[in-house]
Design a protein around this motif. Structure first.
Motif, PDB file in Angstrom:
ATOM      1  N   GLU A   1      18.432 -31.533 -23.303  1.00  0.00           N
ATOM      2  CA  GLU A   1      19.474 -32.294 -24.332  1.00  0.00           C
ATOM      3  C   GLU A   1      19.472 -31.602 -25.527  1.00  0.00           C
ATOM      4  O   GLU A   1      20.326 -31.453 -26.149  1.00  0.00           O
ATOM      5  CB  GLU A   1      18.873 -33.642 -24.481  1.00  0.00           C
ATOM      6  CG  GLU A   1      19.799 -34.498 -25.216  1.00  0.00           C
ATOM      7  CD  GLU A   1      19.438 -35.963 -25.330  1.00  0.00           C
ATOM      8  OE1 GLU A   1      19.487 -36.542 -26.570  1.00  0.00           O
ATOM      9  OE2 GLU A   1      18.508 -36.329 -24.361  1.00  0.00           O
ATOM     10  N   ASN A   2      18.256 -30.953 -25.783  1.00  0.00           N
ATOM     11  CA  ASN A   2      18.271 -30.327 -27.322  1.00  0.00           C
ATOM     12  C   ASN A   2      19.015 -29.021 -27.145  1.00  0.00           C
ATOM     13  O   ASN A   2      19.531 -28.775 -28.221  1.00  0.00           O
ATOM     14  CB  ASN A   2      16.682 -30.199 -27.531  1.00  0.00           C
ATOM     15  CG  ASN A   2      15.968 -31.330 -28.211  1.00  0.00           C
ATOM     16  OD1 ASN A   2      16.603 -32.169 -28.652  1.00  0.00           O
ATOM     17  ND2 ASN A   2      14.799 -31.283 -28.097  1.00  0.00           N
ATOM     18  N   ILE A   3      18.770 -28.325 -26.160  1.00  0.00           N
ATOM     19  CA  ILE A   3      19.682 -26.938 -25.976  1.00  0.00           C
ATOM     20  C   ILE A   3      21.065 -27.356 -25.934  1.00  0.00           C
ATOM     21  O   ILE A   3      21.637 -26.581 -26.613  1.00  0.00           O
ATOM     22  CB  ILE A   3      19.165 -26.395 -24.780  1.00  0.00           C
ATOM     23  CG1 ILE A   3      17.691 -25.954 -24.535  1.00  0.00           C
ATOM     24  CG2 ILE A   3      20.162 -25.385 -24.521  1.00  0.00           C
ATOM     25  CD1 ILE A   3      17.245 -25.465 -23.271  1.00  0.00           C
ATOM     26  N   GLY A   4      21.684 -28.390 -25.224  1.00  0.00           N
ATOM     27  CA  GLY A   4      23.021 -28.761 -25.330  1.00  0.00           C
ATOM     28  C   GLY A   4      23.537 -29.004 -26.744  1.00  0.00           C
ATOM     29  O   GLY A   4      24.443 -28.826 -27.084  1.00  0.00           O
ATOM     30  N   MET A   5      22.574 -29.874 -27.597  1.00  0.00           N
ATOM     31  CA  MET A   5      22.908 -30.340 -28.858  1.00  0.00           C
ATOM     32  C   MET A   5      22.952 -28.973 -29.795  1.00  0.00           C
ATOM     33  O   MET A   5      24.048 -28.869 -30.373  1.00  0.00           O
ATOM     34  CB  MET A   5      22.003 -31.208 -29.537  1.00  0.00           C
ATOM     35  CG  MET A   5      22.005 -32.604 -28.760  1.00  0.00           C
ATOM     36  SD  MET A   5      21.134 -33.882 -29.641  1.00  0.00           S
ATOM     37  CE  MET A   5      19.586 -33.307 -29.700  1.00  0.00           C
TER      38      MET A   5
ATOM     39  N   ALA B   1      23.750 -25.937 -28.633  1.00  0.00           N
ATOM     40  CA  ALA B   1      24.955 -25.332 -28.339  1.00  0.00           C
ATOM     41  C   ALA B   1      26.029 -25.763 -28.799  1.00  0.00           C
ATOM     42  O   ALA B   1      26.915 -25.032 -29.285  1.00  0.00           O
ATOM     43  CB  ALA B   1      24.849 -25.314 -26.607  1.00  0.00           C
ATOM     44  N   GLY B   2      26.334 -27.239 -28.688  1.00  0.00           N
ATOM     45  CA  GLY B   2      27.273 -27.841 -29.583  1.00  0.00           C
ATOM     46  C   GLY B   2      27.609 -27.565 -30.842  1.00  0.00           C
ATOM     47  O   GLY B   2      28.581 -27.427 -31.490  1.00  0.00           O
ATOM     48  N   LEU B   3      26.266 -27.454 -31.667  1.00  0.00           N
ATOM     49  CA  LEU B   3      26.255 -27.027 -33.139  1.00  0.00           C
ATOM     50  C   LEU B   3      26.991 -25.714 -33.319  1.00  0.00           C
ATOM     51  O   LEU B   3      27.784 -25.473 -34.128  1.00  0.00           O
ATOM     52  CB  LEU B   3      24.802 -27.255 -33.514  1.00  0.00           C
ATOM     53  CG  LEU B   3      24.850 -26.602 -35.008  1.00  0.00           C
ATOM     54  CD1 LEU B   3      25.188 -27.583 -36.075  1.00  0.00           C
ATOM     55  CD2 LEU B   3      23.057 -26.321 -35.280  1.00  0.00           C
ATOM     56  N   ILE B   4      26.452 -24.889 -32.488  1.00  0.00           N
ATOM     57  CA  ILE B   4      26.901 -23.463 -32.649  1.00  0.00           C
ATOM     58  C   ILE B   4      28.342 -23.381 -32.317  1.00  0.00           C
ATOM     59  O   ILE B   4      29.257 -22.716 -32.996  1.00  0.00           O
ATOM     60  CB  ILE B   4      26.114 -22.446 -31.625  1.00  0.00           C
ATOM     61  CG1 ILE B   4      24.724 -22.259 -32.191  1.00  0.00           C
ATOM     62  CG2 ILE B   4      26.732 -21.092 -31.538  1.00  0.00           C
ATOM     63  CD1 ILE B   4      23.806 -21.704 -31.258  1.00  0.00           C
TER      64      ILE B   4
ATOM     65  N   ASP C   1      15.426 -21.398 -30.196  1.00  0.00           N
ATOM     66  CA  ASP C   1      16.670 -22.465 -30.098  1.00  0.00           C
ATOM     67  C   ASP C   1      17.848 -21.821 -29.957  1.00  0.00           C
ATOM     68  O   ASP C   1      18.668 -22.217 -29.429  1.00  0.00           O
ATOM     69  CB  ASP C   1      16.507 -23.403 -31.118  1.00  0.00           C
ATOM     70  CG  ASP C   1      15.257 -24.253 -31.144  1.00  0.00           C
ATOM     71  OD1 ASP C   1      14.688 -24.597 -29.950  1.00  0.00           O
ATOM     72  OD2 ASP C   1      14.763 -25.046 -32.108  1.00  0.00           O
ATOM     73  N   LEU C   2      18.171 -20.892 -31.155  1.00  0.00           N
ATOM     74  CA  LEU C   2      19.473 -19.926 -31.065  1.00  0.00           C
ATOM     75  C   LEU C   2      19.615 -19.491 -29.861  1.00  0.00           C
ATOM     76  O   LEU C   2      20.842 -19.630 -29.269  1.00  0.00           O
ATOM     77  CB  LEU C   2      19.352 -19.116 -32.343  1.00  0.00           C
ATOM     78  CG  LEU C   2      20.645 -18.435 -32.603  1.00  0.00           C
ATOM     79  CD1 LEU C   2      22.003 -19.554 -32.625  1.00  0.00           C
ATOM     80  CD2 LEU C   2      20.568 -17.425 -33.669  1.00  0.00           C
ATOM     81  N   ASN C   3      18.688 -18.440 -29.268  1.00  0.00           N
ATOM     82  CA  ASN C   3      18.827 -17.728 -28.260  1.00  0.00           C
ATOM     83  C   ASN C   3      19.087 -18.748 -26.807  1.00  0.00           C
ATOM     84  O   ASN C   3      19.962 -18.398 -25.968  1.00  0.00           O
ATOM     85  CB  ASN C   3      17.780 -16.958 -27.666  1.00  0.00           C
ATOM     86  CG  ASN C   3      17.607 -15.777 -28.665  1.00  0.00           C
ATOM     87  OD1 ASN C   3      18.520 -15.377 -29.404  1.00  0.00           O
ATOM     88  ND2 ASN C   3      16.310 -15.363 -29.032  1.00  0.00           N
ATOM     89  N   THR C   4      18.610 -19.917 -26.744  1.00  0.00           N
ATOM     90  CA  THR C   4      18.965 -20.683 -25.713  1.00  0.00           C
ATOM     91  C   THR C   4      20.095 -21.187 -25.485  1.00  0.00           C
ATOM     92  O   THR C   4      20.766 -21.409 -24.688  1.00  0.00           O
ATOM     93  CB  THR C   4      17.801 -21.819 -25.266  1.00  0.00           C
ATOM     94  OG1 THR C   4      17.798 -22.698 -26.928  1.00  0.00           O
ATOM     95  CG2 THR C   4      16.285 -21.422 -25.118  1.00  0.00           C
ATOM     96  N   ALA C   5      20.664 -21.786 -27.006  1.00  0.00           N
ATOM     97  CA  ALA C   5      21.958 -22.400 -27.024  1.00  0.00           C
ATOM     98  C   ALA C   5      22.958 -21.425 -26.693  1.00  0.00           C
ATOM     99  O   ALA C   5      23.937 -21.499 -26.122  1.00  0.00           O
ATOM    100  CB  ALA C   5      22.124 -22.994 -28.472  1.00  0.00           C
ATOM    101  N   ILE C   6      22.915 -20.273 -27.322  1.00  0.00           N
ATOM    102  CA  ILE C   6      23.836 -18.946 -27.081  1.00  0.00           C
ATOM    103  C   ILE C   6      23.894 -18.734 -25.463  1.00  0.00           C
ATOM    104  O   ILE C   6      24.844 -18.470 -24.923  1.00  0.00           O
ATOM    105  CB  ILE C   6      23.260 -17.825 -27.785  1.00  0.00           C
ATOM    106  CG1 ILE C   6      23.606 -17.923 -29.099  1.00  0.00           C
ATOM    107  CG2 ILE C   6      24.196 -16.240 -27.002  1.00  0.00           C
ATOM    108  CD1 ILE C   6      23.057 -16.738 -30.027  1.00  0.00           C
ATOM    109  N   GLY C   7      22.662 -18.765 -24.738  1.00  0.00           N
ATOM    110  CA  GLY C   7      22.686 -18.598 -23.383  1.00  0.00           C
ATOM    111  C   GLY C   7      23.209 -19.582 -22.620  1.00  0.00           C
ATOM    112  O   GLY C   7      24.275 -19.278 -21.705  1.00  0.00           O
TER     113      GLY C   7
END
Length: 75
Positions: free
Chosen positions: A4-8, A10-13, A39-45
């Motif tokens: 959920e945090n990764i998805g949020m 990712a949405g922010l980015i 957090d940035l790397n997981t969201a980019i992934g």
């Protein structure tokens, strides 16, 4: 950290890079979002896996740029 945090994140980015018609360097995204490297790397992934962002090398081999490439399907 959970999905959920990764998805949020990712949405922010995605909202950030899709709102401006330009490419972003990693450190620019980090500063604009305030996310940690992890957090940035997981969201980019996450975004890369969903084909929502693309990566580009600026030609010198020293910088990777991120940008949104929208996929439209006409059927």
């Amino acid at each position: 950290m959970d999905k959920e945090n990764i998805g949020m994140n990712a949405g922010l980015i995605w909202r950030l890079i899709s709102s401006e018609n330009r490419s972003w360097e990693y450190n620019e995204l980090k500063g604009a979002t305030g996310l940690s490297d992890r957090d940035l790397n997981t969201a980019i992934g996450w975004l890369a896996r969903e084909d929502k962002i693309q990566f580009s090398n600026n030609g010198t081999g020293s910088k990777e740029l991120l940008y949104v490439e929208l996929n439209f399907y006409i059927g």
